[in-house]
Write an enzyme that holds these catalytic residues in place. Structure first.
Site, PDB file in Angstrom:
ATOM      1  N   ARG A  74      68.528  47.904   3.700  1.00  0.00           N
ATOM      2  CA  ARG A  74      69.137  48.917   4.554  1.00  0.00           C
ATOM      3  C   ARG A  74      68.296  49.906   3.498  1.00  0.00           C
ATOM      4  O   ARG A  74      67.686  50.149   2.660  1.00  0.00           O
ATOM      5  CB  ARG A  74      70.853  48.588   3.791  1.00  0.00           C
ATOM      6  CG  ARG A  74      70.865  48.121   4.297  1.00  0.00           C
ATOM      7  CD  ARG A  74      72.475  47.880   5.213  1.00  0.00           C
ATOM      8  NE  ARG A  74      73.118  47.085   6.094  1.00  0.00           N
ATOM      9  CZ  ARG A  74      73.401  46.000   5.571  1.00  0.00           C
ATOM     10  NH1 ARG A  74      73.852  45.275   4.709  1.00  0.00           N
ATOM     11  NH2 ARG A  74      74.206  45.136   6.825  1.00  0.00           N
ATOM     12  N   THR A  96      73.150  40.525  15.442  1.00  0.00           N
ATOM     13  CA  THR A  96      73.626  41.103  14.660  1.00  0.00           C
ATOM     14  C   THR A  96      75.250  40.226  14.527  1.00  0.00           C
ATOM     15  O   THR A  96      75.701  39.148  15.307  1.00  0.00           O
ATOM     16  CB  THR A  96      74.840  42.466  14.247  1.00  0.00           C
ATOM     17  OG1 THR A  96      76.462  42.317  14.120  1.00  0.00           O
ATOM     18  CG2 THR A  96      74.744  42.827  15.587  1.00  0.00           C
ATOM     19  N   ASP A 151      78.309  43.148  18.124  1.00  0.00           N
ATOM     20  CA  ASP A 151      79.419  44.449  18.312  1.00  0.00           C
ATOM     21  C   ASP A 151      78.282  45.852  18.981  1.00  0.00           C
ATOM     22  O   ASP A 151      79.010  46.277  19.402  1.00  0.00           O
ATOM     23  CB  ASP A 151      80.134  45.201  16.894  1.00  0.00           C
ATOM     24  CG  ASP A 151      79.064  45.053  16.005  1.00  0.00           C
ATOM     25  OD1 ASP A 151      77.421  43.888  16.187  1.00  0.00           O
ATOM     26  OD2 ASP A 151      79.572  46.386  15.376  1.00  0.00           O
ATOM     27  N   ASP A 156      78.010  39.884  14.145  1.00  0.00           N
ATOM     28  CA  ASP A 156      79.817  40.587  14.817  1.00  0.00           C
ATOM     29  C   ASP A 156      79.738  41.029  16.283  1.00  0.00           C
ATOM     30  O   ASP A 156      81.143  41.254  16.601  1.00  0.00           O
ATOM     31  CB  ASP A 156      79.364  42.478  14.209  1.00  0.00           C
ATOM     32  CG  ASP A 156      79.794  42.209  12.425  1.00  0.00           C
ATOM     33  OD1 ASP A 156      80.269  41.056  11.842  1.00  0.00           O
ATOM     34  OD2 ASP A 156      79.751  43.291  11.805  1.00  0.00           O
ATOM     35  N   GLY A 193      71.888  44.742   8.535  1.00  0.00           N
ATOM     36  CA  GLY A 193      72.490  42.669   8.649  1.00  0.00           C
ATOM     37  C   GLY A 193      71.511  41.382   9.052  1.00  0.00           C
ATOM     38  O   GLY A 193      71.266  41.867  10.124  1.00  0.00           O
ATOM     39  N   ARG A 233      83.061  44.082  10.599  1.00  0.00           N
ATOM     40  CA  ARG A 233      83.394  45.352   9.652  1.00  0.00           C
ATOM     41  C   ARG A 233      84.487  46.258  10.688  1.00  0.00           C
ATOM     42  O   ARG A 233      85.586  46.773  10.430  1.00  0.00           O
ATOM     43  CB  ARG A 233      82.352  46.156   9.164  1.00  0.00           C
ATOM     44  CG  ARG A 233      82.241  46.559   8.155  1.00  0.00           C
ATOM     45  CD  ARG A 233      80.931  47.683   7.821  1.00  0.00           C
ATOM     46  NE  ARG A 233      79.872  47.034   8.638  1.00  0.00           N
ATOM     47  CZ  ARG A 233      78.782  47.337   8.324  1.00  0.00           C
ATOM     48  NH1 ARG A 233      78.053  47.848   7.547  1.00  0.00           N
ATOM     49  NH2 ARG A 233      77.974  46.965   8.813  1.00  0.00           N
ATOM     50  N   ASP A 243      73.504  48.351  15.563  1.00  0.00           N
ATOM     51  CA  ASP A 243      72.881  49.502  15.874  1.00  0.00           C
ATOM     52  C   ASP A 243      72.733  50.652  14.258  1.00  0.00           C
ATOM     53  O   ASP A 243      72.195  51.265  15.501  1.00  0.00           O
ATOM     54  CB  ASP A 243      75.216  49.755  16.682  1.00  0.00           C
ATOM     55  CG  ASP A 243      76.294  49.830  15.285  1.00  0.00           C
ATOM     56  OD1 ASP A 243      75.682  48.744  14.441  1.00  0.00           O
ATOM     57  OD2 ASP A 243      77.035  50.027  15.364  1.00  0.00           O
TER      58      ASP A 243
HETATM   59  P1  ADP Z   1      72.807  47.414  11.457  1.00  0.00           P
HETATM   60  O1  ADP Z   1      71.038  47.622  11.966  1.00  0.00           O
HETATM   61  O2  ADP Z   1      72.803  45.559  11.025  1.00  0.00           O
HETATM   62  O3  ADP Z   1      73.897  47.936  12.217  1.00  0.00           O
HETATM   63  P2  ADP Z   1      72.917  49.320   9.353  1.00  0.00           P
HETATM   64  O4  ADP Z   1      74.163  49.960   9.641  1.00  0.00           O
HETATM   65  O5  ADP Z   1      72.909  48.951   7.979  1.00  0.00           O
HETATM   66  O6  ADP Z   1      72.304  47.624  10.031  1.00  0.00           O
HETATM   67  O7  ADP Z   1      71.544  50.424   9.748  1.00  0.00           O
HETATM   68  C1  ADP Z   1      70.471  49.716   9.001  1.00  0.00           C
HETATM   69  C2  ADP Z   1      69.439  50.716   8.812  1.00  0.00           C
HETATM   70  O8  ADP Z   1      69.117  51.981   9.820  1.00  0.00           O
HETATM   71  C3  ADP Z   1      69.909  52.316   7.284  1.00  0.00           C
HETATM   72  O9  ADP Z   1      69.560  50.702   6.038  1.00  0.00           O
HETATM   73  C4  ADP Z   1      69.125  53.269   7.661  1.00  0.00           C
HETATM   74  O10 ADP Z   1      67.859  53.035   7.041  1.00  0.00           O
HETATM   75  C5  ADP Z   1      69.008  52.910   9.600  1.00  0.00           C
HETATM   76  N1  ADP Z   1      69.974  53.839  10.005  1.00  0.00           N
HETATM   77  C6  ADP Z   1      70.638  53.608  10.054  1.00  0.00           C
HETATM   78  N2  ADP Z   1      71.782  54.334  11.008  1.00  0.00           N
HETATM   79  C7  ADP Z   1      70.889  55.448  11.252  1.00  0.00           C
HETATM   80  C8  ADP Z   1      70.932  56.819  11.891  1.00  0.00           C
HETATM   81  N3  ADP Z   1      72.310  57.293  11.814  1.00  0.00           N
HETATM   82  N4  ADP Z   1      69.366  57.076  11.957  1.00  0.00           N
HETATM   83  C9  ADP Z   1      68.496  56.782  11.167  1.00  0.00           C
HETATM   84  N5  ADP Z   1      68.656  55.333  10.611  1.00  0.00           N
HETATM   85  C10 ADP Z   1      69.554  55.332  10.314  1.00  0.00           C
HETATM   86  O1  F6P Z   2      76.233  41.912   9.656  1.00  0.00           O
HETATM   87  C1  F6P Z   2      77.091  42.364  10.492  1.00  0.00           C
HETATM   88  C2  F6P Z   2      77.570  42.090   8.637  1.00  0.00           C
HETATM   89  O2  F6P Z   2      78.310  41.030   8.098  1.00  0.00           O
HETATM   90  C3  F6P Z   2      79.409  42.866   8.317  1.00  0.00           C
HETATM   91  O3  F6P Z   2      79.969  42.211   9.194  1.00  0.00           O
HETATM   92  C4  F6P Z   2      79.737  43.120   7.344  1.00  0.00           C
HETATM   93  O4  F6P Z   2      81.000  43.573   6.945  1.00  0.00           O
HETATM   94  C5  F6P Z   2      78.935  43.182   6.798  1.00  0.00           C
HETATM   95  O5  F6P Z   2      77.567  42.762   7.727  1.00  0.00           O
HETATM   96  C6  F6P Z   2      77.894  42.850   5.754  1.00  0.00           C
HETATM   97  O6  F6P Z   2      77.085  43.151   4.797  1.00  0.00           O
HETATM   98  P1  F6P Z   2      76.270  42.933   3.519  1.00  0.00           P
HETATM   99  O7  F6P Z   2      77.206  42.462   2.622  1.00  0.00           O
HETATM  100  O8  F6P Z   2      74.873  42.891   3.796  1.00  0.00           O
HETATM  101  O9  F6P Z   2      76.687  44.704   3.389  1.00  0.00           O
END
Ligand code: ADP
Ligand code: F6P
Length: 333
Positions: free
Chosen positions: A73, A126, A130, A128, A12, A172, A104
């Site tokens: 993503r 982020t 978090d 959040d 995000g 979230r 994360d």
């Molecule tokens: P954020 O970084 O905001 O938490 P996401 O959770 O969507 O966002 O993670 C971003 C991208 O990182 C995902 O689309 C995926 O490609 C990669 N990713 C997330 N979790 C893992 C994981 N456990 N192992 C490898 N790649 C991951």
């Molecule tokens: O960036 C974090 C966040 O804003 C969360 O609070 C929310 O649930 C999520 O991203 C939504 O992201 P998207 O609509 O891009 O999947």
């Protein structure tokens, strides 16, 4: 001595990501290190969307929201084959270390790359807030300002019409935005995933306020809040609508619901976020220059520091309950 690094924004987006990219590029330039930009997160990395960036590539972006590198993503990246392709592309581009700006999930992805030989440093970004082991993430302060501005406007109309307003904010799995915005915005009740809250207590607070002469109320709900709201209101998806229905039914007060949504992710970064991103970007490059990998940059008591990524991700980010108690105490009379 490291000669070429990469920078990617992932997950995000968050206001201040551009300021962090700028700081990475300009710090690297200052030490004679070249920087490659990876477009569209890990999705773009697998597709080899890698371009050279120069200090001029980040002219006029410190104050811009979103991310000039785009974000995405990628499901493919979570597979072995996807990660191998990503590593191959990084190696062919001569990238010796990668700065991952994201949340994360992005850091988990960074650790996967590290296990395949790529040096990684994470910058937490982020809205959040978090991410453990840092007081603040890039984007949180800006989102907070956006939310509080909205709550202040909602308060005007809530007061005029003597209504109950339920305002849903992002988070979230985290109540940080709701908690801080609820405190700053004088919300009568704050509902967050970290604190179980009986909706009848919310109703009791509204009724007590009414008896004290306050005919309007603002309830801030984090999107991740999941109170037990009874079968009659379980069908509606959003927690704000569920809370709104419950309160309306129990109190009979006119109730309105506002979901702030993605407006919280946009806009120019606040001064706080511009400064935080600049400091964190510089630190990330310094870590790579010191041959350090597997670290996340953080801020604690206004000091920029580095903490092991694996350690950080294994921790749980704690909510400061004193904020919660303070917000409710200050709004209860
Ligand atoms: P954020 O970084 O905001 O938490 P996401 O959770 O969507 O966002 O993670 C971003 C991208 O990182 C995902 O689309 C995926 O490609 C990669 N990713 C997330 N979790 C893992 C994981 N456990 N192992 C490898 N790649 C991951
Ligand atoms: O960036 C974090 C966040 O804003 C969360 O609070 C929310 O649930 C999520 O991203 C939504 O992201 P998207 O609509 O891009 O999947």
């Amino acid at each position: 001595m490291i000669r070429r690094i990469g920078v990617v924004t992932s997950g995000g987006d968050a206001p201040g990501m551009n300021a962090a990219v700028r700081a990475v590029i300009r710090t690297a330039e200052n030490y004679g290190i070249s920087v490659m930009g990876i477009m569209r997160g890990y999705h773009g990395l697998i597709r080899n969307e890698i371009f050279e960036l120069t200090p001029r590539s980040v002219a006029d972006v410190i104050h811009r929201g979103g991310t000039i590198l785009k974000s995405a993503r990628s499901k493919q990246f979570t597979t072995e084959a996807g990660q191998e392709k990503a590593v191959k592309n990084l190696q062919e581009a001569g990238i010796e270390g990668l700065v991952v700006i994201g949340g994360d999930g992005s850091f988990q992805g960074g650790l996967a790359l590290q296990s395949k030989g790529i040096k990684i440093v994470g910058i937490p970004a982020t809205i959040d807030n978090d991410i453990p082991c840092t007081d603040f993430t890039i984007g949180f302060d800006t989102a907070l300002n956006t939310v509080v501005e909205a709550i202040n406007k909602i308060r005007d109309t809530a007061t005029s019409h003597e209504r109950v307003y339920v305002v849903e904010v992002m988070g979230r799995n985290s109540g940080y935005i709701a908690l801080y915005a609820g405190l700053a915005g004088g919300a009568e009740s704050i509902l967050i995933p970290e604190v179980p809250m009986d909706l009848d207590d919310v109703v009791a607070r509204i009724e007590r306020s009414y008896e004290l002469g306050k005919a309007h109320s603002i309830i801030v709900v984090a999107e991740g809040f999941n109170g037990d709201l009874g079968p009659e209101v379980q069908s509606e998806q959003s927690p704000a609508f569920r809370v709104g229905s419950y309160v309306k039914e129990r109190t009979g007060f006119e109730t309105r619901v506002t979901i702030l949504g993605h407006i919280q992710r946009g806009g120019s970064p606040s001064v706080f976020d511009q400064i935080l991103a600049s400091r964190m970007g510089e630190k990330a490059v310094r870590l790579l220059m010191q041959d350090k990998s597997g670290y996340m940059v953080g801020i604690t008591n206004n000091e920029i520091n580095a903490v092991g990524l694996e350690y950080a991700l294994a921790q749980e980010k704690q909510i400061d309950l004193s904020f919660y108690e303070l917000a409710h105490m200050l709004s209860s009379s």
